[in-house]
Write an enzyme that holds these catalytic residues in place. Structure first.
Site, PDB file in Angstrom:
ATOM      1  CG  ASP A  28       1.521  -8.684   2.214  1.00 52.64           C
ATOM      2  OD1 ASP A  28       0.523  -9.433   2.314  1.00 52.64           O
ATOM      3  OD2 ASP A  28       1.554  -7.536   2.712  1.00 52.64           O
ATOM      4  CG  ASP A  42       5.605  -7.528   6.910  1.00 55.11           C
ATOM      5  OD1 ASP A  42       6.065  -6.381   7.090  1.00 55.11           O
ATOM      6  OD2 ASP A  42       5.549  -8.064   5.785  1.00 55.11           O
ATOM      7  CB  THR A  52       5.563  19.276  20.778  1.00 53.93           C
ATOM      8  OG1 THR A  52       5.039  20.231  21.708  1.00 53.93           O
ATOM      9  CG2 THR A  52       4.414  18.584  20.064  1.00 53.93           C
ATOM     10  CG  ASN A  63       7.455   2.262   0.364  1.00 58.46           C
ATOM     11  OD1 ASN A  63       7.597   3.308  -0.249  1.00 58.46           O
ATOM     12  ND2 ASN A  63       7.553   2.192   1.689  1.00 58.46           N
ATOM     13  CB  ILE A  64       6.537  -0.984  -5.547  1.00 56.88           C
ATOM     14  CG1 ILE A  64       5.074  -0.606  -5.811  1.00 56.88           C
ATOM     15  CG2 ILE A  64       6.931  -2.191  -6.394  1.00 56.88           C
ATOM     16  CD1 ILE A  64       4.831  -0.072  -7.208  1.00 56.88           C
ATOM     17  N   GLY A  88      -3.157 -12.173   2.973  1.00 52.85           N
ATOM     18  CA  GLY A  88      -2.443 -11.433   1.937  1.00 52.85           C
ATOM     19  C   GLY A  88      -1.264 -12.221   1.398  1.00 52.85           C
ATOM     20  CG  ASN A 105      -2.049  -0.991   1.093  1.00 52.60           C
ATOM     21  OD1 ASN A 105      -2.863  -0.899   0.188  1.00 52.60           O
ATOM     22  ND2 ASN A 105      -2.092  -1.964   1.985  1.00 52.60           N
ATOM     23  CB  THR A 120       0.666   0.076   5.552  1.00 53.52           C
ATOM     24  OG1 THR A 120       1.537   0.507   4.507  1.00 53.52           O
ATOM     25  CG2 THR A 120      -0.469   1.072   5.686  1.00 53.52           C
TER      26      THR A 120
END
Length: 252
Positions: free
Chosen positions: A109, A129, A184, A11-12, A107, A9, A132
């Site tokens: 992956d 893993d 912060t 990176n390739i 998935g 989602n 995302t």
């Protein structure tokens, strides 16, 4: 040389595998509006950087969780390398058994991660893993994926925090020097890191409580290296490529 491609989602990720070893890895930001020519030019540039030519590539294997990108990327491989890639999915032998309620929901992956863990480290392995999303999958000694868990990735949590809170700045995801933050930026970094780390350690501990046999923990993904915990036995950034090589061998 075999090129292994994971289309995620965010990176390739491309891995160049030569003589059974991962020779180089490269990342492309996932964008559904990239054309096949743009993908092809990037691939050729990566090959050139490593001293390869298109004729050195004998095959390509792909895992993908982003269908919108698949058409352009596959077209790029056909056009620029003259290869029809192998796509991990229905009809592909993986050497793995999937014993969850809906095997199709796993998935590709995650499947490749689990294959890489089994091929490299054997069974009785919890595979984490960190992308995302952060995924956990357990592989037993019979190459069977028996259960899994999905939760938020640390970068996703950071983006949600800054996008939903107007006065909080974006920060780099890294290991903080101290939890005793004085401003912060450091407060966000330390909060994200220790919240994420604590969640991972608690989940691993719960897996140990509910799985009767001893097992090892193997982590992968771009953010795995920043973690500092004795509960993770191995950090393997090339795990998915090892799994894709394992799957590729099953189908030639």
């Amino acid at each position: 040389m075999l090129i292994a491609v994971d289309i995620g989602n965010t990176n390739i990720v491309l891995g160049f595998i030569e003589d059974e070893q991962v020779a180089a890895t490269y990342r492309i930001t996932t964008k559904s509006n990239h054309t096949s020519d743009e993908f092809g030019i990037m691939m050729l540039q990566f090959l050139q950087l490593k001293g390869f030519a298109p004729r050195d590539v004998h095959d390509v294997i792909i895992t993908s969780v982003v269908p919108k990108v698949m058409h352009s990327f596959t077209a790029a491989i056909v056009k620029f390398l003259g290869i029809t890639p192998m796509v991990v999915g229905p009809g592909i032998r993986t050497g793995m058994n999937i014993h969850i309620d809906d095997p199709r929901s796993l998935g590709t992956d995650c499947l490749a991660d689990c294959a890489g863990a089994y091929a490299t480290y054997g069974g009785r392995t919890l595979v984490i893993d960190m992308g995302t999303a952060t995924t956990y999958n357990y592989v037993d000694e019979h190459a069977t994926i028996t259960c899994g868990l999905i939760t938020t990735g640390i970068r996703t949590a950071a983006e949600a925090l800054t996008s939903m809170t107007a006065q909080l700045p974006e920060v780099e995801i890294r290991r903080p020097t101290s939890i005793l933050a004085k401003d912060t930026k450091n407060a966000i970094q330390a909060g994200l890191y220790y919240d994420f780390l604590g969640g991972i350690e608690r989940i691993i501990t719960q897996f140990h409580r509910e799985i009767p046999e001893d097992f090892q923990v193997v982590a992968t993904g771009g953010l795995a290296r920043i973690l500092d915990t004795p509960l993770i036995d191995v950090i393997d950034p090339d795990l998915i490529f090892k799994g894709m090589l394992w799957i590729y061998r099953k189908n030639i």
